[in-house]
Write an enzyme that holds these catalytic residues in place. Structure first.
Site, PDB file in Angstrom:
ATOM      1  N   LYS A   1       0.899  -1.210   0.043  1.00  0.00           N
ATOM      2  CA  LYS A   1      -0.057   0.013  -0.079  1.00  0.00           C
ATOM      3  C   LYS A   1       0.920   1.343  -0.103  1.00  0.00           C
ATOM      4  CE  LYS A   1      -4.085   0.042   2.032  1.00  0.00           C
ATOM      5  NZ  LYS A   1      -5.312  -0.094   2.969  1.00  0.00           N
TER       6      LYS A   1
ATOM      7  N   ARG B   1     -26.199  -3.073   4.765  1.00  0.00           N
ATOM      8  CA  ARG B   1     -25.739  -4.372   4.423  1.00  0.00           C
ATOM      9  C   ARG B   1     -26.220  -5.616   5.380  1.00  0.00           C
ATOM     10  NH1 ARG B   1     -20.929  -4.433   1.033  1.00  0.00           N
ATOM     11  NH2 ARG B   1     -20.039  -6.232   2.252  1.00  0.00           N
TER      12      ARG B   1
ATOM     13  N   GLU C   1     -20.989  -6.885   7.891  1.00  0.00           N
ATOM     14  CA  GLU C   1     -21.921  -6.401   8.901  1.00  0.00           C
ATOM     15  C   GLU C   1     -23.108  -7.376   9.357  1.00  0.00           C
ATOM     16  OE1 GLU C   1     -19.735  -3.174   6.056  1.00  0.00           O
ATOM     17  OE2 GLU C   1     -20.739  -5.191   5.922  1.00  0.00           O
TER      18      GLU C   1
END
Length: 600
Positions: free
Chosen positions: A268, A381, A353
Protein backbone atom coordinates in the site's frame (compact mmCIF):
# COMPACT_ATOMS: atom_id res chain seq x y z
CA UNK A 1 -4.22 5.69 -23.39
CA UNK A 2 -3.45 2.63 -25.53
CA UNK A 3 -1.08 0.17 -23.86
CA UNK A 4 -1.22 -2.83 -26.21
CA UNK A 5 1.74 -1.78 -28.34
CA UNK A 6 3.92 -0.54 -25.48
CA UNK A 7 7.08 -2.38 -24.47
CA UNK A 8 8.05 -3.13 -20.88
CA UNK A 9 10.23 -0.05 -20.49
CA UNK A 10 7.47 2.22 -21.81
CA UNK A 11 4.91 0.60 -19.50
CA UNK A 12 7.17 1.11 -16.48
CA UNK A 13 7.46 4.80 -17.38
CA UNK A 14 3.65 4.99 -17.60
CA UNK A 15 3.43 3.47 -14.10
CA UNK A 16 5.76 6.16 -12.82
CA UNK A 17 3.71 8.91 -14.50
CA UNK A 18 0.47 7.53 -13.05
CA UNK A 19 1.92 7.48 -9.53
CA UNK A 20 3.12 11.05 -9.83
CA UNK A 21 -0.29 12.16 -11.09
CA UNK A 22 -2.12 10.46 -8.22
CA UNK A 23 0.25 11.93 -5.62
CA UNK A 24 -0.06 15.41 -7.12
CA UNK A 25 -3.86 15.49 -7.33
CA UNK A 26 -4.75 13.66 -4.10
CA UNK A 27 -2.32 15.80 -2.11
CA UNK A 28 -4.40 18.81 -3.20
CA UNK A 29 -7.91 17.40 -3.29
CA UNK A 30 -7.85 14.49 -0.84
CA UNK A 31 -9.21 11.04 -1.56
CA UNK A 32 -8.16 7.41 -1.37
CA UNK A 33 -4.41 7.24 -1.58
CA UNK A 34 -2.41 4.19 -0.49
CA UNK A 35 -4.68 1.65 -2.23
CA UNK A 36 -4.53 3.14 -5.76
CA UNK A 37 -0.77 3.69 -5.43
CA UNK A 38 -0.35 0.02 -4.58
CA UNK A 39 -2.42 -1.11 -7.58
CA UNK A 40 -0.64 0.78 -10.38
CA UNK A 41 1.32 -2.13 -11.93
CA UNK A 42 -1.62 -4.50 -11.60
CA UNK A 43 -3.88 -2.03 -13.41
CA UNK A 44 -1.39 -1.34 -16.19
CA UNK A 45 -0.90 -5.09 -16.70
CA UNK A 46 -4.69 -5.62 -16.85
CA UNK A 47 -4.91 -3.08 -19.66
CA UNK A 48 -1.93 -4.61 -21.46
CA UNK A 49 -3.28 -8.18 -21.42
CA UNK A 50 -7.05 -7.68 -21.62
CA UNK A 51 -9.23 -5.43 -23.75
CA UNK A 52 -11.18 -2.92 -21.67
CA UNK A 53 -13.33 -2.10 -24.72
CA UNK A 54 -14.94 -5.54 -24.50
CA UNK A 55 -13.79 -7.29 -21.31
CA UNK A 56 -15.65 -6.13 -18.18
CA UNK A 57 -13.09 -4.63 -15.77
CA UNK A 58 -14.63 -4.93 -12.29
CA UNK A 59 -13.02 -3.23 -9.30
CA UNK A 60 -14.17 -4.29 -5.85
CA UNK A 61 -15.11 -1.22 -3.76
CA UNK A 62 -13.29 0.57 -6.62
CA UNK A 63 -11.41 2.98 -4.38
CA UNK A 64 -8.25 1.60 -6.08
CA UNK A 65 -9.47 2.59 -9.57
CA UNK A 66 -7.57 5.87 -9.96
CA UNK A 67 -4.91 4.32 -12.28
CA UNK A 68 -7.76 2.84 -14.36
CA UNK A 69 -9.38 6.28 -14.68
CA UNK A 70 -6.07 7.86 -15.74
CA UNK A 71 -5.52 5.21 -18.42
CA UNK A 72 -9.08 5.62 -19.71
CA UNK A 73 -9.34 9.21 -20.84
CA UNK A 74 -9.60 11.07 -17.55
CA UNK A 75 -6.05 12.32 -17.14
CA UNK A 76 -6.99 16.01 -17.35
CA UNK A 77 -10.33 15.59 -15.57
CA UNK A 78 -8.49 13.90 -12.70
CA UNK A 79 -7.96 17.41 -11.30
CA UNK A 80 -11.68 17.39 -10.45
CA UNK A 81 -11.48 14.14 -8.45
CA UNK A 82 -14.32 13.90 -5.89
CA UNK A 83 -15.15 17.58 -6.38
CA UNK A 84 -18.68 18.83 -6.99
CA UNK A 85 -19.53 18.20 -10.67
CA UNK A 86 -16.14 16.49 -11.07
CA UNK A 87 -15.24 12.84 -11.55
CA UNK A 88 -16.10 10.29 -8.91
CA UNK A 89 -13.59 8.58 -6.64
CA UNK A 90 -15.19 5.27 -7.63
CA UNK A 91 -16.02 3.54 -10.91
CA UNK A 92 -19.01 5.12 -12.62
CA UNK A 93 -20.31 3.98 -16.02
CA UNK A 94 -21.79 7.37 -16.92
CA UNK A 95 -18.24 8.78 -16.75
CA UNK A 96 -16.73 6.23 -19.12
CA UNK A 97 -17.62 3.02 -20.95
CA UNK A 98 -14.46 1.58 -19.39
CA UNK A 99 -16.21 1.58 -16.00
CA UNK A 100 -18.37 -1.55 -16.00
CA UNK A 101 -20.34 -0.96 -12.79
CA UNK A 102 -20.95 1.50 -9.98
CA UNK A 103 -19.08 0.35 -6.88
CA UNK A 104 -18.42 1.81 -3.46
CA UNK A 105 -19.31 -0.99 -1.07
CA UNK A 106 -17.17 -4.03 -0.58
CA UNK A 107 -17.24 -7.58 -1.90
CA UNK A 108 -19.62 -7.30 -4.86
CA UNK A 109 -17.07 -7.82 -7.64
CA UNK A 110 -17.02 -11.61 -8.01
CA UNK A 111 -20.82 -11.78 -8.05
CA UNK A 112 -20.82 -9.12 -10.78
CA UNK A 113 -18.22 -11.11 -12.71
CA UNK A 114 -20.33 -14.26 -12.56
CA UNK A 115 -23.37 -12.37 -13.81
CA UNK A 116 -21.31 -10.90 -16.64
CA UNK A 117 -19.84 -14.33 -17.48
CA UNK A 118 -23.31 -15.87 -17.67
CA UNK A 119 -24.46 -13.12 -20.02
CA UNK A 120 -21.34 -13.50 -22.17
CA UNK A 121 -21.94 -17.25 -22.49
CA UNK A 122 -25.61 -16.82 -23.38
CA UNK A 123 -24.67 -14.27 -26.06
CA UNK A 124 -21.89 -16.49 -27.40
CA UNK A 125 -19.26 -13.76 -27.16
CA UNK A 126 -15.49 -13.97 -26.74
CA UNK A 127 -15.03 -11.83 -23.66
CA UNK A 128 -13.76 -12.46 -20.14
CA UNK A 129 -14.57 -10.60 -16.90
CA UNK A 130 -11.51 -9.38 -15.00
CA UNK A 131 -11.81 -8.62 -11.28
CA UNK A 132 -9.48 -6.73 -8.96
CA UNK A 133 -10.32 -7.41 -5.33
CA UNK A 134 -8.38 -6.55 -2.17
CA UNK A 135 -7.63 -8.93 0.66
CA UNK A 136 -9.86 -6.89 2.98
CA UNK A 137 -12.88 -7.54 0.76
CA UNK A 138 -12.19 -11.26 1.06
CA UNK A 139 -13.44 -11.08 4.67
CA UNK A 140 -17.06 -10.69 3.55
CA UNK A 141 -19.35 -13.66 3.15
CA UNK A 142 -20.72 -12.51 -0.22
CA UNK A 143 -17.33 -13.26 -1.79
CA UNK A 144 -17.52 -16.91 -0.77
CA UNK A 145 -21.11 -17.24 -1.94
CA UNK A 146 -19.89 -16.11 -5.35
CA UNK A 147 -16.77 -18.30 -5.32
CA UNK A 148 -18.91 -21.28 -4.42
CA UNK A 149 -20.96 -20.90 -7.60
CA UNK A 150 -17.99 -19.95 -9.73
CA UNK A 151 -16.09 -23.08 -8.71
CA UNK A 152 -19.10 -25.17 -9.64
CA UNK A 153 -20.02 -23.48 -12.93
CA UNK A 154 -16.43 -22.96 -14.17
CA UNK A 155 -17.12 -19.74 -16.05
CA UNK A 156 -13.95 -18.12 -17.42
CA UNK A 157 -13.20 -15.32 -14.96
CA UNK A 158 -9.82 -13.88 -13.94
CA UNK A 159 -9.70 -12.64 -10.34
CA UNK A 160 -6.70 -10.59 -9.30
CA UNK A 161 -6.36 -10.79 -5.52
CA UNK A 162 -4.52 -7.61 -4.54
CA UNK A 163 -3.02 -8.71 -1.23
CA UNK A 164 -1.59 -5.67 0.50
CA UNK A 165 -2.24 -6.53 4.13
CA UNK A 166 -2.72 -10.19 4.88
CA UNK A 167 -1.78 -13.51 3.38
CA UNK A 168 -4.49 -16.00 2.56
CA UNK A 169 -2.13 -18.61 3.98
CA UNK A 170 1.47 -18.21 5.06
CA UNK A 171 3.85 -19.37 2.31
CA UNK A 172 6.61 -21.79 3.23
CA UNK A 173 9.63 -19.78 2.16
CA UNK A 174 11.38 -20.30 -1.18
CA UNK A 175 9.81 -23.74 -1.71
CA UNK A 176 6.32 -22.22 -1.84
CA UNK A 177 7.44 -19.43 -4.17
CA UNK A 178 9.15 -21.90 -6.52
CA UNK A 179 6.18 -24.26 -6.55
CA UNK A 180 3.73 -21.43 -7.13
CA UNK A 181 5.73 -20.32 -10.14
CA UNK A 182 5.69 -23.87 -11.51
CA UNK A 183 1.96 -24.19 -10.86
CA UNK A 184 1.39 -20.95 -12.76
CA UNK A 185 3.13 -22.24 -15.87
CA UNK A 186 1.36 -23.31 -19.03
CA UNK A 187 3.10 -26.71 -18.95
CA UNK A 188 1.77 -27.58 -15.50
CA UNK A 189 -1.74 -26.31 -16.25
CA UNK A 190 -1.95 -28.36 -19.47
CA UNK A 191 -0.35 -31.38 -17.80
CA UNK A 192 -2.76 -31.20 -14.87
CA UNK A 193 -5.75 -31.01 -17.21
CA UNK A 194 -4.55 -33.98 -19.33
CA UNK A 195 -3.77 -36.13 -16.29
CA UNK A 196 -7.18 -35.45 -14.79
CA UNK A 197 -9.07 -36.03 -18.06
CA UNK A 198 -7.13 -38.95 -19.53
CA UNK A 199 -5.67 -40.82 -16.58
CA UNK A 200 -7.26 -40.19 -13.19
CA UNK A 201 -10.84 -40.39 -14.44
CA UNK A 202 -10.09 -43.75 -16.16
CA UNK A 203 -8.25 -45.44 -13.28
CA UNK A 204 -9.93 -48.07 -11.10
CA UNK A 205 -11.66 -46.63 -8.05
CA UNK A 206 -8.83 -47.39 -5.58
CA UNK A 207 -6.12 -45.99 -7.84
CA UNK A 208 -8.18 -42.87 -8.53
CA UNK A 209 -8.51 -42.28 -4.79
CA UNK A 210 -4.73 -42.63 -4.32
CA UNK A 211 -3.93 -40.31 -7.22
CA UNK A 212 -6.30 -37.68 -5.89
CA UNK A 213 -4.72 -37.90 -2.44
CA UNK A 214 -1.24 -37.36 -3.95
CA UNK A 215 -2.54 -34.33 -5.84
CA UNK A 216 -4.16 -32.92 -2.68
CA UNK A 217 -0.97 -33.40 -0.66
CA UNK A 218 0.87 -31.25 -3.21
CA UNK A 219 -1.69 -28.47 -2.70
CA UNK A 220 -0.98 -28.36 1.00
CA UNK A 221 2.38 -26.70 0.41
CA UNK A 222 0.88 -23.96 -1.74
CA UNK A 223 -1.07 -20.99 -0.36
CA UNK A 224 -4.05 -21.42 -2.67
CA UNK A 225 -5.58 -24.56 -1.24
CA UNK A 226 -8.84 -22.89 -0.19
CA UNK A 227 -9.50 -21.75 -3.76
CA UNK A 228 -8.42 -25.03 -5.34
CA UNK A 229 -10.78 -26.87 -3.02
CA UNK A 230 -13.60 -24.60 -4.23
CA UNK A 231 -12.81 -25.60 -7.81
CA UNK A 232 -10.95 -22.42 -8.80
CA UNK A 233 -7.41 -22.50 -10.19
CA UNK A 234 -4.88 -20.54 -8.16
CA UNK A 235 -1.69 -18.85 -9.31
CA UNK A 236 0.68 -17.12 -6.94
CA UNK A 237 1.71 -15.42 -4.90
CA UNK A 238 3.44 -13.16 -7.40
CA UNK A 239 5.14 -9.78 -6.97
CA UNK A 240 2.41 -7.22 -7.60
CA UNK A 241 4.97 -4.58 -8.52
CA UNK A 242 6.99 -6.66 -11.01
CA UNK A 243 5.30 -5.60 -14.22
CA UNK A 244 6.89 -8.28 -16.39
CA UNK A 245 5.87 -11.06 -13.98
CA UNK A 246 2.30 -9.74 -13.72
CA UNK A 247 1.87 -9.53 -17.50
CA UNK A 248 3.19 -13.06 -18.01
CA UNK A 249 0.93 -14.43 -15.27
CA UNK A 250 -2.19 -12.65 -16.51
CA UNK A 251 -1.53 -13.97 -20.00
CA UNK A 252 -1.46 -17.51 -18.58
CA UNK A 253 -4.63 -16.88 -16.59
CA UNK A 254 -6.37 -15.52 -19.68
CA UNK A 255 -5.53 -18.62 -21.70
CA UNK A 256 -6.71 -21.11 -19.06
CA UNK A 257 -10.34 -20.38 -20.00
CA UNK A 258 -11.48 -21.32 -16.50
CA UNK A 259 -11.99 -19.39 -13.27
CA UNK A 260 -8.58 -18.51 -11.87
CA UNK A 261 -7.31 -16.42 -8.97
CA UNK A 262 -4.03 -14.58 -9.41
CA UNK A 263 -2.66 -13.80 -5.96
CA UNK A 264 -0.48 -10.67 -6.13
CA UNK A 265 1.37 -9.24 -3.16
CA UNK A 266 1.55 -5.45 -3.16
CA UNK A 267 2.59 -2.62 -0.88
CA UNK A 268 0.00 0.00 0.00
CA UNK A 269 1.25 3.48 -0.81
CA UNK A 270 3.93 2.15 -3.17
CA UNK A 271 6.03 5.03 -4.54
CA UNK A 272 5.34 7.51 -1.74
CA UNK A 273 7.62 6.77 1.19
CA UNK A 274 5.44 8.23 3.95
CA UNK A 275 2.48 6.06 2.92
CA UNK A 276 4.22 2.75 2.18
CA UNK A 277 3.11 -0.08 4.43
CA UNK A 278 0.23 -0.60 6.82
CA UNK A 279 -0.49 3.01 7.78
CA UNK A 280 -4.26 3.35 8.12
CA UNK A 281 -4.09 7.15 8.05
CA UNK A 282 -2.99 6.99 4.39
CA UNK A 283 -5.97 4.91 3.21
CA UNK A 284 -8.21 7.92 2.67
CA UNK A 285 -6.62 11.32 3.12
CA UNK A 286 -7.34 15.01 3.29
CA UNK A 287 -4.97 17.39 1.44
CA UNK A 288 -1.33 17.12 2.53
CA UNK A 289 2.15 18.50 1.81
CA UNK A 290 3.92 16.15 -0.62
CA UNK A 291 7.39 17.05 0.63
CA UNK A 292 6.74 16.56 4.36
CA UNK A 293 3.74 14.21 4.40
CA UNK A 294 1.99 16.55 6.83
CA UNK A 295 -1.76 16.93 6.52
CA UNK A 296 -3.47 20.29 6.25
CA UNK A 297 -4.77 21.38 9.63
CA UNK A 298 -8.37 20.40 10.27
CA UNK A 299 -10.99 22.23 12.26
CA UNK A 300 -10.35 22.14 16.00
CA UNK A 301 -14.00 21.28 16.63
CA UNK A 302 -14.40 17.79 18.06
CA UNK A 303 -16.07 15.42 15.61
CA UNK A 304 -19.27 13.66 16.63
CA UNK A 305 -17.43 10.34 16.17
CA UNK A 306 -14.86 11.36 18.79
CA UNK A 307 -17.59 12.56 21.16
CA UNK A 308 -19.33 9.20 20.73
CA UNK A 309 -16.15 7.20 21.36
CA UNK A 310 -15.27 9.13 24.51
CA UNK A 311 -18.81 8.92 25.88
CA UNK A 312 -19.08 5.19 25.18
CA UNK A 313 -15.68 4.61 26.78
CA UNK A 314 -16.87 6.25 29.98
CA UNK A 315 -20.07 4.17 29.92
CA UNK A 316 -18.06 0.99 29.34
CA UNK A 317 -15.91 1.78 32.36
CA UNK A 318 -19.06 2.19 34.42
CA UNK A 319 -21.00 -0.82 33.11
CA UNK A 320 -19.11 -4.06 32.59
CA UNK A 321 -21.86 -5.62 30.50
CA UNK A 322 -21.32 -3.14 27.65
CA UNK A 323 -19.74 -4.76 24.59
CA UNK A 324 -19.32 -3.48 21.07
CA UNK A 325 -18.46 -4.24 17.49
CA UNK A 326 -17.60 -2.50 14.24
CA UNK A 327 -17.14 -3.81 10.72
CA UNK A 328 -13.67 -2.94 9.41
CA UNK A 329 -13.94 0.68 10.59
CA UNK A 330 -12.29 0.76 14.04
CA UNK A 331 -10.62 4.16 13.67
CA UNK A 332 -13.37 5.61 11.45
CA UNK A 333 -15.98 4.90 14.11
CA UNK A 334 -13.76 5.57 17.14
CA UNK A 335 -14.08 1.98 18.35
CA UNK A 336 -10.30 1.52 18.16
CA UNK A 337 -10.09 3.47 21.41
CA UNK A 338 -12.43 0.99 23.14
CA UNK A 339 -10.72 -2.03 21.56
CA UNK A 340 -7.46 -0.85 23.08
CA UNK A 341 -9.00 -0.25 26.51
CA UNK A 342 -11.22 -3.35 26.55
CA UNK A 343 -9.78 -5.88 24.05
CA UNK A 344 -12.05 -8.68 25.32
CA UNK A 345 -15.25 -6.61 25.04
CA UNK A 346 -14.90 -4.68 21.76
CA UNK A 347 -14.17 -6.21 18.38
CA UNK A 348 -13.59 -5.42 14.74
CA UNK A 349 -15.10 -8.31 12.76
CA UNK A 350 -13.86 -7.05 9.35
CA UNK A 351 -16.20 -6.43 6.42
CA UNK A 352 -19.01 -8.52 7.84
CA UNK A 353 -21.93 -6.34 8.86
CA UNK A 354 -24.39 -9.23 8.84
CA UNK A 355 -22.18 -11.25 11.18
CA UNK A 356 -21.62 -8.21 13.38
CA UNK A 357 -25.36 -7.71 13.95
CA UNK A 358 -26.24 -11.37 14.53
CA UNK A 359 -23.31 -12.08 16.84
CA UNK A 360 -24.26 -9.09 18.99
CA UNK A 361 -27.88 -10.25 19.05
CA UNK A 362 -26.70 -13.44 20.74
CA UNK A 363 -24.70 -11.40 23.24
CA UNK A 364 -27.81 -9.37 24.06
CA UNK A 365 -29.67 -12.64 24.61
CA UNK A 366 -26.93 -13.59 27.09
CA UNK A 367 -27.44 -10.41 29.10
CA UNK A 368 -24.82 -8.11 27.59
CA UNK A 369 -25.49 -4.64 26.19
CA UNK A 370 -24.09 -4.46 22.65
CA UNK A 371 -23.30 -1.21 20.86
CA UNK A 372 -23.04 -1.90 17.12
CA UNK A 373 -21.16 1.02 15.58
CA UNK A 374 -21.44 1.19 11.79
CA UNK A 375 -21.73 3.93 9.17
CA UNK A 376 -25.28 4.54 7.96
CA UNK A 377 -24.42 3.47 4.42
CA UNK A 378 -22.90 0.16 5.58
CA UNK A 379 -25.68 -0.70 8.02
CA UNK A 380 -27.81 -1.30 4.93
CA UNK A 381 -25.77 -4.48 4.40
CA UNK A 382 -27.07 -6.01 7.64
CA UNK A 383 -30.75 -5.23 7.19
CA UNK A 384 -32.16 -8.76 7.32
CA UNK A 385 -30.18 -9.46 10.48
CA UNK A 386 -31.60 -6.33 12.14
CA UNK A 387 -35.11 -7.61 11.41
CA UNK A 388 -34.67 -11.34 11.89
CA UNK A 389 -32.09 -11.55 14.67
CA UNK A 390 -32.71 -8.38 16.70
CA UNK A 391 -36.18 -6.90 16.26
CA UNK A 392 -38.29 -10.06 16.22
CA UNK A 393 -36.91 -11.04 19.63
CA UNK A 394 -36.96 -7.41 20.81
CA UNK A 395 -33.33 -7.61 21.94
CA UNK A 396 -31.87 -4.47 23.54
CA UNK A 397 -29.13 -3.85 20.97
CA UNK A 398 -27.95 -0.28 20.35
CA UNK A 399 -27.16 0.72 16.78
CA UNK A 400 -24.81 3.71 16.76
CA UNK A 401 -25.19 5.06 13.23
CA UNK A 402 -22.21 7.17 12.21
CA UNK A 403 -22.01 9.34 9.05
CA UNK A 404 -25.78 9.95 9.02
CA UNK A 405 -26.73 12.50 6.39
CA UNK A 406 -24.61 13.83 3.55
CA UNK A 407 -21.00 12.69 3.80
CA UNK A 408 -19.63 14.70 0.89
CA UNK A 409 -16.98 13.55 -1.55
CA UNK A 410 -17.71 9.81 -1.55
CA UNK A 411 -21.09 10.41 -3.15
CA UNK A 412 -24.06 8.13 -3.91
CA UNK A 413 -22.65 4.91 -2.51
CA UNK A 414 -21.80 6.45 0.86
CA UNK A 415 -24.42 9.10 1.64
CA UNK A 416 -26.12 8.18 4.93
CA UNK A 417 -29.66 9.12 3.98
CA UNK A 418 -31.80 5.98 4.24
CA UNK A 419 -31.40 4.72 7.82
CA UNK A 420 -34.49 6.46 9.22
CA UNK A 421 -36.65 5.18 6.38
CA UNK A 422 -35.51 1.57 6.56
CA UNK A 423 -35.44 1.33 10.34
CA UNK A 424 -38.64 3.21 11.17
CA UNK A 425 -40.83 0.48 9.69
CA UNK A 426 -39.48 -2.20 12.05
CA UNK A 427 -41.56 -3.22 15.08
CA UNK A 428 -39.83 -2.78 18.46
CA UNK A 429 -37.24 -0.34 17.05
CA UNK A 430 -36.62 2.99 18.84
CA UNK A 431 -35.16 5.82 16.74
CA UNK A 432 -33.58 8.90 18.29
CA UNK A 433 -30.99 11.51 17.39
CA UNK A 434 -28.95 14.06 19.37
CA UNK A 435 -28.53 17.66 18.26
CA UNK A 436 -25.10 18.36 19.79
CA UNK A 437 -22.24 16.89 21.82
CA UNK A 438 -23.98 16.81 25.18
CA UNK A 439 -27.22 15.37 23.88
CA UNK A 440 -25.18 12.63 22.16
CA UNK A 441 -23.84 11.65 25.58
CA UNK A 442 -27.39 11.62 26.95
CA UNK A 443 -28.59 9.57 23.96
CA UNK A 444 -25.99 6.89 24.73
CA UNK A 445 -27.06 6.79 28.36
CA UNK A 446 -30.64 6.35 27.16
CA UNK A 447 -29.54 3.63 24.76
CA UNK A 448 -27.89 1.72 27.56
CA UNK A 449 -31.11 1.76 29.61
CA UNK A 450 -33.39 0.96 26.66
CA UNK A 451 -35.15 -2.42 26.81
CA UNK A 452 -35.70 -2.61 23.04
CA UNK A 453 -33.54 -2.19 19.94
CA UNK A 454 -32.46 1.43 19.71
CA UNK A 455 -30.86 3.33 16.83
CA UNK A 456 -28.97 6.57 17.45
CA UNK A 457 -27.83 8.56 14.41
CA UNK A 458 -25.19 11.30 14.29
CA UNK A 459 -23.39 13.13 11.47
CA UNK A 460 -19.93 13.13 9.98
CA UNK A 461 -17.80 15.96 11.34
CA UNK A 462 -18.68 18.16 14.28
CA UNK A 463 -22.07 19.17 15.61
CA UNK A 464 -22.89 22.88 15.56
CA UNK A 465 -22.50 24.61 18.93
CA UNK A 466 -25.96 25.44 20.25
CA UNK A 467 -26.83 27.63 23.18
CA UNK A 468 -29.67 25.54 24.56
CA UNK A 469 -29.64 23.54 27.73
CA UNK A 470 -29.21 19.83 27.15
CA UNK A 471 -31.54 17.56 29.08
CA UNK A 472 -31.54 13.80 29.50
CA UNK A 473 -33.44 11.65 27.03
CA UNK A 474 -36.80 10.15 27.98
CA UNK A 475 -38.48 7.64 25.70
CA UNK A 476 -40.59 9.44 23.09
CA UNK A 477 -40.12 12.90 24.59
CA UNK A 478 -39.26 15.94 22.46
CA UNK A 479 -37.84 19.24 23.72
CA UNK A 480 -39.33 22.61 22.76
CA UNK A 481 -36.31 24.88 22.44
CA UNK A 482 -38.19 28.14 21.91
CA UNK A 483 -41.72 29.44 21.64
CA UNK A 484 -42.75 31.66 18.75
CA UNK A 485 -45.25 34.42 18.15
CA UNK A 486 -45.96 33.42 14.54
CA UNK A 487 -48.00 30.46 13.33
CA UNK A 488 -44.88 28.62 12.18
CA UNK A 489 -43.16 25.69 13.91
CA UNK A 490 -39.71 24.44 12.90
CA UNK A 491 -39.20 20.77 13.79
CA UNK A 492 -35.60 19.61 13.78
CA UNK A 493 -34.30 16.06 14.12
CA UNK A 494 -30.68 15.36 15.00
CA UNK A 495 -28.29 17.63 13.12
CA UNK A 496 -31.39 19.13 11.47
CA UNK A 497 -32.02 21.07 14.70
CA UNK A 498 -29.06 23.36 14.04
CA UNK A 499 -30.29 24.00 10.48
CA UNK A 500 -33.72 24.84 11.84
CA UNK A 501 -32.21 27.30 14.33
CA UNK A 502 -29.98 28.90 11.68
CA UNK A 503 -32.96 29.27 9.36
CA UNK A 504 -35.04 30.77 12.16
CA UNK A 505 -32.31 33.30 12.95
CA UNK A 506 -32.34 34.53 9.33
CA UNK A 507 -36.13 34.85 9.25
CA UNK A 508 -37.88 38.09 10.10
CA UNK A 509 -40.51 36.30 12.17
CA UNK A 510 -40.41 34.89 15.69
CA UNK A 511 -40.69 31.15 15.04
CA UNK A 512 -40.97 28.25 17.50
CA UNK A 513 -38.32 25.51 17.27
CA UNK A 514 -38.78 21.92 18.43
CA UNK A 515 -36.03 19.34 18.90
CA UNK A 516 -38.00 16.19 18.04
CA UNK A 517 -35.37 13.83 19.51
CA UNK A 518 -37.44 10.71 18.79
CA UNK A 519 -38.95 9.89 15.42
CA UNK A 520 -40.14 6.56 16.85
CA UNK A 521 -42.00 6.81 19.13
CA UNK A 522 -43.11 10.38 18.53
CA UNK A 523 -44.02 12.76 21.35
CA UNK A 524 -47.67 12.66 20.32
CA UNK A 525 -49.00 14.61 23.28
CA UNK A 526 -46.65 17.54 22.72
CA UNK A 527 -47.33 17.52 18.98
CA UNK A 528 -51.08 17.67 19.65
CA UNK A 529 -50.57 20.67 21.94
CA UNK A 530 -48.34 22.44 19.42
CA UNK A 531 -50.89 21.90 16.64
CA UNK A 532 -53.32 24.12 18.55
CA UNK A 533 -50.90 27.05 18.44
CA UNK A 534 -48.92 26.52 15.24
CA UNK A 535 -50.52 25.44 11.97
CA UNK A 536 -47.51 25.63 9.61
CA UNK A 537 -44.87 22.99 10.32
CA UNK A 538 -41.47 22.72 8.66
CA UNK A 539 -39.31 19.59 8.96
CA UNK A 540 -35.51 19.76 9.09
CA UNK A 541 -33.70 16.42 8.95
CA UNK A 542 -30.68 15.02 7.10
CA UNK A 543 -32.60 12.07 5.69
CA UNK A 544 -34.68 10.76 2.81
CA UNK A 545 -38.13 12.30 2.55
CA UNK A 546 -39.90 9.01 1.73
CA UNK A 547 -40.42 7.18 5.00
CA UNK A 548 -38.50 9.85 6.89
CA UNK A 549 -39.32 12.29 9.68
CA UNK A 550 -41.94 14.19 7.71
CA UNK A 551 -43.65 10.93 6.81
CA UNK A 552 -43.79 9.91 10.46
CA UNK A 553 -45.36 13.22 11.45
CA UNK A 554 -47.88 13.15 8.58
CA UNK A 555 -48.93 9.62 9.56
CA UNK A 556 -49.51 10.83 13.11
CA UNK A 557 -51.48 13.90 11.99
CA UNK A 558 -53.62 11.76 9.70
CA UNK A 559 -54.34 9.26 12.47
CA UNK A 560 -55.40 12.03 14.85
CA UNK A 561 -57.32 13.96 12.15
CA UNK A 562 -55.24 17.07 12.87
CA UNK A 563 -55.14 19.63 10.05
CA UNK A 564 -51.72 21.27 9.83
CA UNK A 565 -49.72 22.35 6.78
CA UNK A 566 -46.46 20.37 6.64
CA UNK A 567 -43.40 21.10 4.51
CA UNK A 568 -40.43 18.75 4.70
CA UNK A 569 -36.90 19.86 3.83
CA UNK A 570 -35.63 16.30 3.70
CA UNK A 571 -33.94 14.80 0.62
CA UNK A 572 -35.96 14.14 -2.51
CA UNK A 573 -36.37 10.77 -4.23
CA UNK A 574 -32.99 10.65 -5.95
CA UNK A 575 -29.44 9.60 -5.18
CA UNK A 576 -27.19 12.44 -4.02
CA UNK A 577 -23.91 13.00 -5.86
CA UNK A 578 -20.44 13.69 -4.54
CA UNK A 579 -18.74 16.94 -3.63
CA UNK A 580 -18.08 19.27 -0.73
CA UNK A 581 -20.99 18.92 1.68
CA UNK A 582 -21.89 22.61 1.62
CA UNK A 583 -21.91 22.67 -2.20
CA UNK A 584 -24.06 19.54 -2.30
CA UNK A 585 -26.51 21.05 0.19
CA UNK A 586 -26.58 24.25 -1.86
CA UNK A 587 -27.40 22.23 -4.98
CA UNK A 588 -30.30 20.67 -3.07
CA UNK A 589 -31.54 24.06 -1.89
CA UNK A 590 -30.93 23.21 1.77
CA UNK A 591 -28.72 26.05 2.99
CA UNK A 592 -30.48 28.17 5.66
CA UNK A 593 -30.57 31.23 3.39
CA UNK A 594 -32.23 29.16 0.65
CA UNK A 595 -34.72 27.68 3.09
CA UNK A 596 -35.74 31.14 4.28
CA UNK A 597 -36.62 32.06 0.69
CA UNK A 598 -38.62 28.86 0.27
CA UNK A 599 -40.56 29.51 3.45
CA UNK A 600 -41.29 33.11 2.46
Amino acid sequence: MELKDKNLKELEKICQDIRERIIDVVSKKGGHFSSPLGAVELTVAMHKVFDVKKDPFIYDVSHQCYPHKLINGRWDDFETLRQYNGISGFTKPNESNADFFVAGHSSTSISLAIGAAKAIKLKGEDRIPVVMIGDGSMTAGMVYEALNELGDRKYPVVIILNDNEMSIAKPIGSISKYLSKILAGKFYQNFKDRVDRNIIQKLPEGATYLAKKIEESMKLITPGIIFEEMGIDYIGPIDGHNLEEIIETLQIAKEIKKPVIVHARTIKGKGYEFAEGQHEIWHGVSPFDVQTGEFAKKSSAKAATAVYADALLELAKKYENIVGVTAAMPSGTGIDKLMKEFPTRFWDVAIAEQHAVTSMAAMAKEGFKPFITIYSTFLQRGYDQIIHDVCIMNLPVVFAIDRAGIVGNDGETHQGVFDISFLRVLPNMILCAPRDDKTLEYALEFGYEAKSPCAIRYPRGAFAKLNYEATKFELGKAQLLKEGSSKKLFIGYGAGVSRALQTESLHNEDIAVLDLRFVKPLDEQLLKELSLKYDQWYIFSDSQKQGGVGSAILEFLNKERICVKVNSFEYEDEFIGHGDTKLVEESLGLLPSQLVNKIV
